[in-house]
Enzyme design. Structure first.
Site, PDB file in Angstrom:
ATOM      1  N   ASN A  45      45.813  49.238  68.487  1.00 52.19           N
ATOM      2  CA  ASN A  45      45.591  49.816  69.627  1.00 52.19           C
ATOM      3  C   ASN A  45      46.313  48.823  71.085  1.00 52.19           C
ATOM      4  O   ASN A  45      45.673  47.893  71.088  1.00 52.19           O
ATOM      5  CB  ASN A  45      44.358  50.645  69.998  1.00 52.19           C
ATOM      6  CG  ASN A  45      43.002  49.470  70.115  1.00 52.19           C
ATOM      7  OD1 ASN A  45      42.990  48.613  69.127  1.00 52.19           O
ATOM      8  ND2 ASN A  45      42.495  50.338  71.123  1.00 52.19           N
ATOM      9  N   GLU A  47      45.292  48.729  75.072  1.00 47.41           N
ATOM     10  CA  GLU A  47      45.490  49.763  76.017  1.00 47.41           C
ATOM     11  C   GLU A  47      46.041  49.098  77.605  1.00 47.41           C
ATOM     12  O   GLU A  47      46.732  48.326  77.360  1.00 47.41           O
ATOM     13  CB  GLU A  47      43.962  49.311  76.323  1.00 47.41           C
ATOM     14  CG  GLU A  47      42.621  49.920  75.306  1.00 47.41           C
ATOM     15  CD  GLU A  47      41.633  49.630  75.089  1.00 47.41           C
ATOM     16  OE1 GLU A  47      40.937  48.802  75.467  1.00 47.41           O
ATOM     17  OE2 GLU A  47      40.757  50.152  74.087  1.00 47.41           O
ATOM     18  N   CYS A  56      47.236  54.033  70.607  1.00 42.43           N
ATOM     19  CA  CYS A  56      46.592  54.119  69.661  1.00 42.43           C
ATOM     20  C   CYS A  56      47.408  53.318  68.023  1.00 42.43           C
ATOM     21  O   CYS A  56      48.566  53.192  68.026  1.00 42.43           O
ATOM     22  CB  CYS A  56      45.814  55.706  68.654  1.00 42.43           C
ATOM     23  SG  CYS A  56      44.844  56.945  69.891  1.00 42.43           S
ATOM     24  N   GLU A  58      47.112  54.170  65.165  1.00 40.34           N
ATOM     25  CA  GLU A  58      47.741  54.628  64.298  1.00 40.34           C
ATOM     26  C   GLU A  58      49.152  55.311  64.888  1.00 40.34           C
ATOM     27  O   GLU A  58      50.424  55.310  64.138  1.00 40.34           O
ATOM     28  CB  GLU A  58      47.127  56.500  64.138  1.00 40.34           C
ATOM     29  CG  GLU A  58      45.888  56.072  63.313  1.00 40.34           C
ATOM     30  CD  GLU A  58      44.536  55.407  64.633  1.00 40.34           C
ATOM     31  OE1 GLU A  58      44.855  55.467  65.895  1.00 40.34           O
ATOM     32  OE2 GLU A  58      43.450  56.252  63.837  1.00 40.34           O
ATOM     33  N   CYS A  87      42.681  60.084  66.316  1.00 44.53           N
ATOM     34  CA  CYS A  87      42.592  61.248  67.888  1.00 44.53           C
ATOM     35  C   CYS A  87      43.635  62.776  66.976  1.00 44.53           C
ATOM     36  O   CYS A  87      44.586  61.824  66.252  1.00 44.53           O
ATOM     37  CB  CYS A  87      42.624  60.547  68.481  1.00 44.53           C
ATOM     38  SG  CYS A  87      44.349  60.602  69.115  1.00 44.53           S
ATOM     39  N   CYS A  90      47.067  61.228  67.324  1.00 39.82           N
ATOM     40  CA  CYS A  90      47.509  60.844  65.961  1.00 39.82           C
ATOM     41  C   CYS A  90      48.516  61.484  64.818  1.00 39.82           C
ATOM     42  O   CYS A  90      48.828  61.224  64.652  1.00 39.82           O
ATOM     43  CB  CYS A  90      46.753  59.830  65.471  1.00 39.82           C
ATOM     44  SG  CYS A  90      46.975  57.979  66.785  1.00 39.82           S
TER      45      CYS A  90
HETATM   46 ZN   LIG Z   1      45.099  58.180  68.111  1.00 34.24          ZN
END
Ligand SMILES: [Zn+2]
Length: 133
Positions: A45, A47, A56, A58, A87, A90
């Site tokens: 991830n 940010e 993310c 993934e 999530c 993803c």
């Molecule tokens: Zn995600």
């Protein structure tokens, strides 16, 4: 998938989580994606101070794989605190390339806890290209 390959995928996801750029959430996630070619792709991830720009782990792994020319995938391992499922965004991105993807969810807090789940179980009614007509 043989156990060695599975273990390799899990180890790669754990290692990728250590590279997370997560100064805001402190929630470090790593992903490792196994392509049909046999190649592995890592993601973490990333940010941003503008939170909505965060990507993310993934999706980072999927985007790296697609950039390398891989378009079909067998499995993804995801390491996170608690071993959470990906999530919704993803899941949808995974579905685009690999509706039958197998996921290994790794609890980074408990080294021996890995849960296997199918993408189909996590995303039972995906948006598909046929929905656009
Ligand atoms: Zn995600």
């Amino acid at each position: 998938m043989d156990d060695n390959r599975r273990d390799q995928l899990i180890a790669m996801a754990r290692a990728a989580s250590q590279q997370a750029y997560a100064p805001y959430s402190k929630f470090q996630v790593g992903a490792a994606l196994l392509g049909k070619s046999g190649s592995l792709y890592a993601g973490t991830n990333v940010e941003n101070a503008s939170y909505g720009l965060t990507n993310c782990a993934e999706r980072t792994a999927v985007f790296c794989a697609v950039t390398a020319g891989e378009r079909d995938f067998e499995a993804m391992a995801i390491a996170s605190p608690g071993g959470v499922a990906p999530c919704g965004a993803c899941r949808q991105v995974m579905y685009e390339f690999a509706p039958n993807l197998v996921l290994f969810l790794i609890d980074a807090n408990q080294s021996d806890r890995v849960t296997e789940v199918s993408l189909a179980a996590l995303l039972p009614d995906p948006f598909t290209s046929s929905d656009k007509t």
